[in-house]
Design a protein around this motif. Structure first.
Motif, PDB file in Angstrom:
ATOM      1  N   VAL A 157       0.826  -1.207   0.000  1.00  0.00           N
ATOM      2  CA  VAL A 157       0.000   0.000   0.000  1.00  0.00           C
ATOM      3  C   VAL A 157       0.861   1.259   0.000  1.00  0.00           C
ATOM      4  O   VAL A 157       0.493   2.260  -0.621  1.00  0.00           O
ATOM      5  CB  VAL A 157      -0.985   0.000   1.186  1.00  0.00           C
ATOM      6  N   ASN A 158       2.016   1.222   0.645  1.00  0.00           N
ATOM      7  CA  ASN A 158       2.853   2.425   0.677  1.00  0.00           C
ATOM      8  C   ASN A 158       3.428   2.771  -0.698  1.00  0.00           C
ATOM      9  O   ASN A 158       3.968   3.849  -0.887  1.00  0.00           O
ATOM     10  CB  ASN A 158       3.953   2.327   1.732  1.00  0.00           C
ATOM     11  N   ALA A 159       3.275   1.875  -1.680  1.00  0.00           N
ATOM     12  CA  ALA A 159       3.715   2.156  -3.045  1.00  0.00           C
ATOM     13  C   ALA A 159       2.604   2.800  -3.874  1.00  0.00           C
ATOM     14  O   ALA A 159       2.846   3.235  -4.993  1.00  0.00           O
ATOM     15  CB  ALA A 159       4.175   0.873  -3.723  1.00  0.00           C
ATOM     16  N   TYR A 160       1.390   2.855  -3.334  1.00  0.00           N
ATOM     17  CA  TYR A 160       0.262   3.451  -4.048  1.00  0.00           C
ATOM     18  C   TYR A 160       0.398   4.962  -4.095  1.00  0.00           C
ATOM     19  O   TYR A 160       0.943   5.582  -3.188  1.00  0.00           O
ATOM     20  CB  TYR A 160      -1.055   3.120  -3.355  1.00  0.00           C
ATOM     21  N   SER A 161      -0.160   5.562  -5.123  1.00  0.00           N
ATOM     22  CA  SER A 161      -0.213   7.022  -5.206  1.00  0.00           C
ATOM     23  C   SER A 161      -1.247   7.527  -4.200  1.00  0.00           C
ATOM     24  O   SER A 161      -2.062   6.755  -3.679  1.00  0.00           O
ATOM     25  CB  SER A 161      -0.618   7.459  -6.616  1.00  0.00           C
ATOM     26  N   SER A 162      -1.251   8.820  -3.942  1.00  0.00           N
ATOM     27  CA  SER A 162      -2.219   9.371  -2.986  1.00  0.00           C
ATOM     28  C   SER A 162      -3.641   9.194  -3.494  1.00  0.00           C
ATOM     29  O   SER A 162      -4.561   8.937  -2.715  1.00  0.00           O
ATOM     30  CB  SER A 162      -1.928  10.844  -2.714  1.00  0.00           C
ATOM     31  N   GLU A 196     -12.117  16.005   3.019  1.00  0.00           N
ATOM     32  CA  GLU A 196     -11.698  16.309   1.646  1.00  0.00           C
ATOM     33  C   GLU A 196     -11.792  15.111   0.703  1.00  0.00           C
ATOM     34  O   GLU A 196     -10.958  14.942  -0.167  1.00  0.00           O
ATOM     35  CB  GLU A 196     -10.277  16.881   1.620  1.00  0.00           C
ATOM     36  N   ALA A 197     -12.813  14.286   0.853  1.00  0.00           N
ATOM     37  CA  ALA A 197     -12.955  13.105  -0.012  1.00  0.00           C
ATOM     38  C   ALA A 197     -13.194  13.477  -1.458  1.00  0.00           C
ATOM     39  O   ALA A 197     -12.779  12.761  -2.369  1.00  0.00           O
ATOM     40  CB  ALA A 197     -14.098  12.227   0.473  1.00  0.00           C
ATOM     41  N   LEU A 198     -13.841  14.586  -1.708  1.00  0.00           N
ATOM     42  CA  LEU A 198     -14.178  14.963  -3.075  1.00  0.00           C
ATOM     43  C   LEU A 198     -13.107  15.810  -3.734  1.00  0.00           C
ATOM     44  O   LEU A 198     -13.208  16.140  -4.901  1.00  0.00           O
ATOM     45  CB  LEU A 198     -15.512  15.730  -3.087  1.00  0.00           C
ATOM     46  N   ALA A 199     -12.088  16.169  -2.996  1.00  0.00           N
ATOM     47  CA  ALA A 199     -11.071  17.072  -3.533  1.00  0.00           C
ATOM     48  C   ALA A 199     -10.149  16.388  -4.540  1.00  0.00           C
ATOM     49  O   ALA A 199      -9.706  17.000  -5.489  1.00  0.00           O
ATOM     50  CB  ALA A 199     -10.243  17.654  -2.399  1.00  0.00           C
ATOM     51  N   GLY A 200      -9.872  15.130  -4.327  1.00  0.00           N
ATOM     52  CA  GLY A 200      -8.929  14.441  -5.199  1.00  0.00           C
ATOM     53  C   GLY A 200      -9.620  13.513  -6.170  1.00  0.00           C
ATOM     54  O   GLY A 200     -10.819  13.299  -6.113  1.00  0.00           O
ATOM     55  N   GLY A 201      -8.864  12.988  -7.052  1.00  0.00           N
ATOM     56  CA  GLY A 201      -9.391  12.018  -7.997  1.00  0.00           C
ATOM     57  C   GLY A 201      -9.988  12.669  -9.226  1.00  0.00           C
ATOM     58  O   GLY A 201     -10.233  13.859  -9.279  1.00  0.00           O
ATOM     59  N   ASP A 202     -10.244  11.822 -10.211  1.00  0.00           N
ATOM     60  CA  ASP A 202     -10.828  12.311 -11.453  1.00  0.00           C
ATOM     61  C   ASP A 202     -12.338  12.474 -11.314  1.00  0.00           C
ATOM     62  O   ASP A 202     -12.919  12.188 -10.273  1.00  0.00           O
ATOM     63  CB  ASP A 202     -10.468  11.368 -12.600  1.00  0.00           C
ATOM     64  N   ARG A 257      -8.908   6.343  -3.017  1.00  0.00           N
ATOM     65  CA  ARG A 257      -9.931   5.449  -3.559  1.00  0.00           C
ATOM     66  C   ARG A 257     -10.098   4.201  -2.696  1.00  0.00           C
ATOM     67  O   ARG A 257     -11.210   3.784  -2.400  1.00  0.00           O
ATOM     68  CB  ARG A 257      -9.572   5.021  -4.979  1.00  0.00           C
ATOM     69  N   LEU A 258      -8.994   3.615  -2.320  1.00  0.00           N
ATOM     70  CA  LEU A 258      -9.038   2.417  -1.495  1.00  0.00           C
ATOM     71  C   LEU A 258      -9.671   2.710  -0.145  1.00  0.00           C
ATOM     72  O   LEU A 258     -10.541   1.971   0.324  1.00  0.00           O
ATOM     73  CB  LEU A 258      -7.625   1.851  -1.312  1.00  0.00           C
ATOM     74  N   GLY A 259      -9.254   3.794   0.473  1.00  0.00           N
ATOM     75  CA  GLY A 259      -9.807   4.161   1.781  1.00  0.00           C
ATOM     76  C   GLY A 259     -11.300   4.413   1.721  1.00  0.00           C
ATOM     77  O   GLY A 259     -12.056   3.923   2.565  1.00  0.00           O
ATOM     78  N   PHE A 260     -11.747   5.151   0.722  1.00  0.00           N
ATOM     79  CA  PHE A 260     -13.180   5.422   0.612  1.00  0.00           C
ATOM     80  C   PHE A 260     -13.954   4.146   0.310  1.00  0.00           C
ATOM     81  O   PHE A 260     -15.027   3.922   0.866  1.00  0.00           O
ATOM     82  CB  PHE A 260     -13.474   6.485  -0.446  1.00  0.00           C
ATOM     83  N   ALA A 261     -13.415   3.291  -0.544  1.00  0.00           N
ATOM     84  CA  ALA A 261     -14.097   2.039  -0.877  1.00  0.00           C
ATOM     85  C   ALA A 261     -14.291   1.170   0.356  1.00  0.00           C
ATOM     86  O   ALA A 261     -15.372   0.616   0.576  1.00  0.00           O
ATOM     87  CB  ALA A 261     -13.306   1.279  -1.936  1.00  0.00           C
ATOM     88  N   VAL A 294     -18.120   8.847  -5.538  1.00  0.00           N
ATOM     89  CA  VAL A 294     -18.129   9.247  -4.133  1.00  0.00           C
ATOM     90  C   VAL A 294     -19.436   9.960  -3.814  1.00  0.00           C
ATOM     91  O   VAL A 294     -20.090   9.656  -2.817  1.00  0.00           O
ATOM     92  CB  VAL A 294     -16.916  10.142  -3.800  1.00  0.00           C
ATOM     93  N   ALA A 295     -19.822  10.905  -4.659  1.00  0.00           N
ATOM     94  CA  ALA A 295     -21.053  11.663  -4.424  1.00  0.00           C
ATOM     95  C   ALA A 295     -22.271  10.744  -4.417  1.00  0.00           C
ATOM     96  O   ALA A 295     -23.158  10.885  -3.560  1.00  0.00           O
ATOM     97  CB  ALA A 295     -21.209  12.751  -5.475  1.00  0.00           C
ATOM     98  N   LYS A 296     -22.306   9.787  -5.338  1.00  0.00           N
ATOM     99  CA  LYS A 296     -23.437   8.848  -5.399  1.00  0.00           C
ATOM    100  C   LYS A 296     -23.503   7.991  -4.137  1.00  0.00           C
ATOM    101  O   LYS A 296     -24.571   7.824  -3.546  1.00  0.00           O
ATOM    102  CB  LYS A 296     -23.309   7.959  -6.634  1.00  0.00           C
TER     103      LYS A 296
END
Length: 77
Positions: A6-11, A34-40, A16-20, A47-49
């Motif tokens: 996991v420490n090799a994963y990008s932020s 700040e869950a909605l701040a990152g990601g595409d 994504r993993l944490g929210f899932a 996340v919103a759904k």
């Protein structure tokens, strides 16, 4: 990426993993910072759904965000 530590994963991957994980635990209260701040845009939509689903099932979400639109769209009185 399943075999990577996991420490090799990008932020973004960590977010994504944490929210899932948290979103599928069916929490009574969900604290999100700040869950909605990152990601595409697709991730933000998912996340919103999921957050709307959690709210509509009578659960509580405490959201910390600089995104006023996200706060207004999810806030209830």
């Amino acid at each position: 990426y399943v075999d990577f530590p996991v420490n090799a994963y990008s932020s973004g991957m960590k977010a994504r993993l944490g929210f899932a994980v948290v979103a599928h635990l069916d929490p009574e209260v969900l604290l999100i910072d700040e869950a909605l701040a990152g990601g595409d845009s697709k991730f933000q939509e998912k996340v919103a759904k999921r957050m709307a689903e959690i709210c509509s099932s009578g659960r509580t979400i405490v959201l910390v965000s600089h995104g006023l639109y996200a706060l207004r769209s999810m806030a209830t009185t």
